[in-house]
Each structure stands twice: as structure tokens, then as C-alpha cells.
Scaffold this motif. Structure first.
Motif, PDB file in Angstrom:
ATOM      1  N   PRO A  31      20.280  65.435 -12.046  1.00  0.00           N
ATOM      2  CA  PRO A  31      18.859  65.662 -11.789  1.00  0.00           C
ATOM      3  C   PRO A  31      17.988  65.306 -12.973  1.00  0.00           C
ATOM      4  N   THR A  32      18.581  65.236 -14.165  1.00  0.00           N
ATOM      5  CA  THR A  32      17.838  64.863 -15.357  1.00  0.00           C
ATOM      6  C   THR A  32      17.185  63.501 -15.203  1.00  0.00           C
ATOM      7  N   ALA A  33      17.835  62.604 -14.455  1.00  0.00           N
ATOM      8  CA  ALA A  33      17.331  61.247 -14.294  1.00  0.00           C
ATOM      9  C   ALA A  33      15.991  61.212 -13.584  1.00  0.00           C
ATOM     10  N   MET A  47      16.693  57.116 -21.675  1.00  0.00           N
ATOM     11  CA  MET A  47      17.359  55.846 -21.950  1.00  0.00           C
ATOM     12  C   MET A  47      18.866  56.050 -22.074  1.00  0.00           C
ATOM     13  N   GLU A  48      19.293  57.122 -22.698  1.00  0.00           N
ATOM     14  CA  GLU A  48      20.727  57.403 -22.807  1.00  0.00           C
ATOM     15  C   GLU A  48      21.355  57.594 -21.428  1.00  0.00           C
ATOM     16  N   SER A  49      20.616  58.224 -20.519  1.00  0.00           N
ATOM     17  CA  SER A  49      21.166  58.447 -19.183  1.00  0.00           C
ATOM     18  C   SER A  49      21.367  57.127 -18.440  1.00  0.00           C
ATOM     19  N   PHE A  50      20.500  56.139 -18.692  1.00  0.00           N
ATOM     20  CA  PHE A  50      20.643  54.836 -18.052  1.00  0.00           C
ATOM     21  C   PHE A  50      21.730  53.984 -18.705  1.00  0.00           C
ATOM     22  N   PRO A  63      20.409  56.387 -29.601  1.00  0.00           N
ATOM     23  CA  PRO A  63      20.057  57.556 -30.417  1.00  0.00           C
ATOM     24  C   PRO A  63      19.719  57.198 -31.861  1.00  0.00           C
ATOM     25  N   ILE A  64      20.411  56.186 -32.424  1.00  0.00           N
ATOM     26  CA  ILE A  64      20.114  55.833 -33.816  1.00  0.00           C
ATOM     27  C   ILE A  64      18.692  55.319 -33.952  1.00  0.00           C
TER      28      ILE A  64
END
Length: 276
Positions: free
Chosen positions: A73-75, A182-185, A200-201
Motif C-alpha cells: 500500500p506504500t506505493a 523511488m526505492e519501492s519502484f 538512497p545514497i
């Protein structure tokens, strides 16, 4: 003014980008399993470069760049919060610009430089979490701590705090949510591990400036009224985020996670070559 028009246009483009998360609802409509409803009630942790969640490409446009639609659901929830914050808080133009251009850069690099992780996909290598060594029970606590200090408490500030306190915290909060989305994608098998780690960096490095501005504004607000409860809480939250995120990039990401990616046997390079 010209700057306001440019900011509005950038925001419009960003909302379109974030709207790609709507594929989450398409994925759920295709499924007969409604277990995702139960999972929505579970606490969410920030995917600080170490998620093992599964995701599958369900959109041809996203698959072109190796992106995947997360089943979490975060997406859908986080892009909605991002759009709301962008529309109601004074987010600097360059923060909006970075939140669009940097993910776009990573997508293009993944597509044209790393060929959507083709060697690993062809070899049917298992998609590994970004942190592969030593991710014991402490790591779950680590993620939940960052989720609380970096997302949950700033969200409470945006809802309940006076406008001056909320505005000071908004840019960093906005950028943190952009990183999470963006991390989720980028969790899927077609997103090359190095470019996935650069999410993340890159965001953490850029947010150092936002942290500096936040803590400066929080300090000014505190000096104006030292008896204000919200002023004290805002300063403490800004200081806590500064310490935790600085540790996250300079110790955790660069010294603990990054060295794991220097082995080409584990992470084969693409067959793309440079000309000249």
C-alpha cells in the motif's frame, strides 16, 4: 512570477510521475487475494536500502526502465502524501527539480548503461536485498527507528504543528518520501543493483542541505520563543534527523553496504560498452 510558473510546471510533471503508482490499484484488481488489506494494518518501515519485498512489473512503461509496481500500500499512499505536501508547503524549486531529475537519471542509467540488469536476469540470479550481511534483528529496529523519526513524526508535525514549524520540516520530509517511493519502484530484478543502491545514497547526500536549512530554521524559532513546546519539539526532531541521516549515509551506506557491491561475480556487469 517566472519562478512560480516554473515551480508549478515542475510540480505538475512530478505529480504525473507519482501517478505511476496507480498501477498498484490495477495489480490489486487483477488479484483474487485480498491479503494486502490485512498487510496495510502492519507498521511500515522505511526501505533504507534494504528491502526484501517482492514486486513484479505490470506496466509496459515502467518495465521499459526496469521499474516494478510494488504490491505494498506504500506505493499508493506515499505518492499521495508527496503531492499533498508539494501543493501545500513551500518546497524549494531545486528540491522539486531534484526529486524528478535524479530518479529520471537513474532510470535512464538502468535502461541504457546497465541494460535493465540483463545478465543477472538471464542467469536467473535471485534478487538480493541491498544489505546481505548481518541483517539480524537489529536491522528491523534500525528501519523502524528511521521510519518513526524520519517519516511518522514529521508527518505528525505537518498535521498538528504551527505553520512555521511545519514549513521548516516540509522540504526534508518531502525528499524522504520521494526516496521511499523511488526505492519501492527499484526493487525488481530488472533494476541493476548499483543503480538501486544509488537511490538512497543520492537522496541522502542531497538531503544534507535540507537538513542544514531545517535545523537552522528550527534553531531560529527556538531562540525567538524558548518556552514554546512546538519550538522545542521541532528543534529536537531536526537534530535527531540530522544525526541519524548523517550516520545512515557516512557509516551505514558508504562503509557497510557499498563494499558488498565491489564483487563482479556477485553483480555481473552489463554488456554495454563505451565508445571511444
Amino acid at each position: 512570477t517566472i519562478m512560480m510558473k516554473r515551480s508549478s510546471s515542475v510540480l505538475a510533471v512530478f505529480c504525473l510521475w507519482a501517478g505511476g503508482a496507480s498501477c498498484f490499484s490495477v495489480e490489486m484488481r487483477r488479484s483474487k487475494d485480498f491479503s494486502f488489506v490485512r498487510s496495510a494494518a502492519k507498521p511500515m518501515a522505511v526501505p533504507l536500502a534494504a528491502s526484501t519485498s517482492s514486486s513484479s512489473p505490470s506496466n509496459p512503461l515502467l518495465d521499459t526502465f526496469g521499474l516494478s509496481c510494488s504490491k505494498s500500500p506504500t506505493a499508493l499512499i506515499f505518492p499521495s502524501i508527496i503531492a499533498l505536501v508539494a501543493c501545500t508547503r513551500p518546497i524549494p524549486f531545486w528540491d522539486r527539480f531534484f526529486s524528478i531529475v535524479y530518479p529520471l537519471y537513474l532510470c535512464l542509467a538502468n535502461r541504457f548503461r546497465f541494460d535493465r540488469n540483463a545478465p543477472s536476469v538471464a542467469a536467473e540470479k535471485k534478487t538480493l536485498p541491498l544489505l546481505r550481511e548481518g541483517s539480524g534483528p537489529w536491522f528491523s529496529t534500525y528501519l523502524k527507528s528511521f521510519g518513526t523519526v524520519g517519516i511518522l513524526l514529521p508527518l505528525v508535525v505537518q498535521i498538528l504543528a504551527p505553520r512555521s514549524i511545519a514549513n521548516a520540516a516540509a522540504p526534508h520530509f518531502y525528499l524522504t518520501l520521494c526516496q521511499v517511493v523511488m526505492e519501492s519502484f527499484a526493487r525488481g530484478p530488472r533494476f541493476y543493483s548499483l543503480t538501486r543502491l544509488l537511490v538512497p545514497i543520492g537522496f541522502n547526500a542531497y538531503r544534507i542541505g535540507a537538513l542544514k536549512v531545517w535545523i537552522e530554521k528550527a534553531w531560529i524559532g527556538y531562540t525567538i520563543d524558548r518556552h514554546s513546546t512546538w519550538g522545542i519539539l521541532g528543534l529536537v526532531l531536526a537534530a535527531a534527523n540530522t544525526l541519524m541521516w548523517m550516520y545512515n549515509i557516512f557509516i551505514f551506506l558508504l562503509l557497510r553496504v557499498l563494499p558488498q557491491y565491489l564483487n563482479r561475480d556477485e553483480f555481473p556487469d552489463s554488456e554495454v560498452t563505451w565508445k571511444g
